[in-house]
Design a protein around this motif. Sequence first.
Motif, PDB file in Angstrom:
ATOM      1  N   SER A  23      20.932  -2.029  53.893  1.00 33.72           N
ATOM      2  CA  SER A  23      19.922  -1.881  52.839  1.00 33.72           C
ATOM      3  C   SER A  23      20.293  -0.766  51.867  1.00 33.72           C
ATOM      4  O   SER A  23      19.454  -0.297  51.115  1.00 33.72           O
ATOM      5  N   LEU A  24      21.556  -0.336  51.874  1.00 36.60           N
ATOM      6  CA  LEU A  24      22.008   0.676  50.926  1.00 36.60           C
ATOM      7  C   LEU A  24      22.118   0.082  49.527  1.00 36.60           C
ATOM      8  O   LEU A  24      22.363  -1.130  49.378  1.00 36.60           O
ATOM      9  N   PRO A  25      21.965   0.906  48.490  1.00 40.94           N
ATOM     10  CA  PRO A  25      22.237   0.418  47.132  1.00 40.94           C
ATOM     11  C   PRO A  25      23.665  -0.097  47.012  1.00 40.94           C
ATOM     12  O   PRO A  25      24.523   0.194  47.850  1.00 40.94           O
ATOM     13  N   GLY A  26      23.935  -0.831  45.952  1.00 41.84           N
ATOM     14  CA  GLY A  26      25.209  -1.525  45.808  1.00 41.84           C
ATOM     15  C   GLY A  26      26.409  -0.611  45.699  1.00 41.84           C
ATOM     16  O   GLY A  26      26.322   0.529  45.234  1.00 41.84           O
ATOM     17  N   GLY A  27      27.557  -1.152  46.131  1.00 43.60           N
ATOM     18  CA  GLY A  27      28.822  -0.431  46.076  1.00 43.60           C
ATOM     19  C   GLY A  27      29.821  -1.070  47.011  1.00 43.60           C
ATOM     20  O   GLY A  27      29.491  -1.995  47.752  1.00 43.60           O
ATOM     21  N   PRO A  28      31.051  -0.590  46.988  1.00 46.72           N
ATOM     22  CA  PRO A  28      32.073  -1.165  47.875  1.00 46.72           C
ATOM     23  C   PRO A  28      31.687  -1.024  49.343  1.00 46.72           C
ATOM     24  O   PRO A  28      31.135   0.003  49.754  1.00 46.72           O
ATOM     25  N   ARG A  29      31.992  -2.035  50.142  1.00 44.45           N
ATOM     26  CA  ARG A  29      31.617  -2.061  51.546  1.00 44.45           C
ATOM     27  C   ARG A  29      32.829  -2.332  52.431  1.00 44.45           C
ATOM     28  O   ARG A  29      33.540  -3.320  52.237  1.00 44.45           O
ATOM     29  N   LEU A  30      33.050  -1.451  53.397  1.00 50.92           N
ATOM     30  CA  LEU A  30      34.025  -1.697  54.458  1.00 50.92           C
ATOM     31  C   LEU A  30      33.217  -1.736  55.742  1.00 50.92           C
ATOM     32  O   LEU A  30      33.027  -0.732  56.425  1.00 50.92           O
ATOM     33  N   VAL A  31      32.652  -2.893  56.038  1.00 44.13           N
ATOM     34  CA  VAL A  31      31.767  -3.071  57.189  1.00 44.13           C
ATOM     35  C   VAL A  31      32.395  -4.120  58.102  1.00 44.13           C
ATOM     36  O   VAL A  31      32.614  -5.255  57.693  1.00 44.13           O
TER      37      VAL A  31
END
Length: 349
Positions: free
Chosen positions: A133-141
Amino acid sequence: MTSNGNSIAIPPERARAEEEIAAILTPGRRIALTTHVNADGDGLGSEIALWHLLTAQRMRVTVANPTPVPDRLCFLVPEGVDRSNRAAKEIEGADVVVVVDISDIGRLGDLATAVSKTRSPIVCIDHHVSPGSLPGGPRLVAPDASATAELVFDLATALGWEISTEAARALYVGILTDTGGFRFANTTPRVLRVASALLERGVDPESIYETVYASTPEGKVRLTAEVLQTLVVEPDMGLAWVTVPHDALARHNTTVDDLDGVVEYPRQIAGVRLALLFRPLASGRIKVSFRSMGNVDAAELAQGFGGGGHRKAAGASIEGSVAEVQERVLNAARRYLHDLPGVADPAVP
């Protein structure tokens, strides 16, 4: 898969995410690193490793956490790096915010507002099972990663960043603690190869073990003893739980960090497939820690109460009194266990 300099293959989806992150982590930028309330070895280890890595790439980096660094992990933090006493201002002044070991903004505690209001890109590096639920941005999940520290290792090696002994030590702490000393089911062949690569960079495993696990204050031992006095076991269901008395932390001059590992005791009981720890929070809610064995999915149970985590280890913060929350969670756990193979057929609420 691509490979890094250690001949450890990097899954293509991780490599793509790492390229997106690298595009905004550029020299000269101000970076604020943060993690969840009550940082653990993986959250803090990943942060401190990133501090070393990004500083070496000529970025201006600070650690800005919602709660203080636990005493047992302070040895990782270089002097002047931890700016958690002014965390919101560090978030507001950053060009990039990097959130590690969580995807849900609610786990940032009092920092959630500052993170939600920032206009800077927010990088997320995490290995938990969560929609986020974090605001948008690059994700390494990557939920298949054993620890967030494993993903930070991948990021560094994929980008050709040198991993210093200090960064390696922080990553090793993250992996060591999140795999339970390489005992839990998330101890994969891959993460052992990563740990081996970190040892090759000069990490001393014995000194880390002594600092993290063998420097226990008396209060923690007495707290553990009191919590274990509350142990309840339902052998027919494979269920066990303990409860932290509401004033126990204060009476023993301890912190939440001193409860780390207590829930493992009921999980160790022969036949137990699900262990729970109930802890009252200052907010009036109850924190429930879930630990599982075999085919029991702790994350699935926790998600039913608005929480999340891993298949073997998860948590949730639930509104209500201890008695109310225990009734709800225990009944849900009994129903869940009843429907799985390998459990007898007692009466289930």
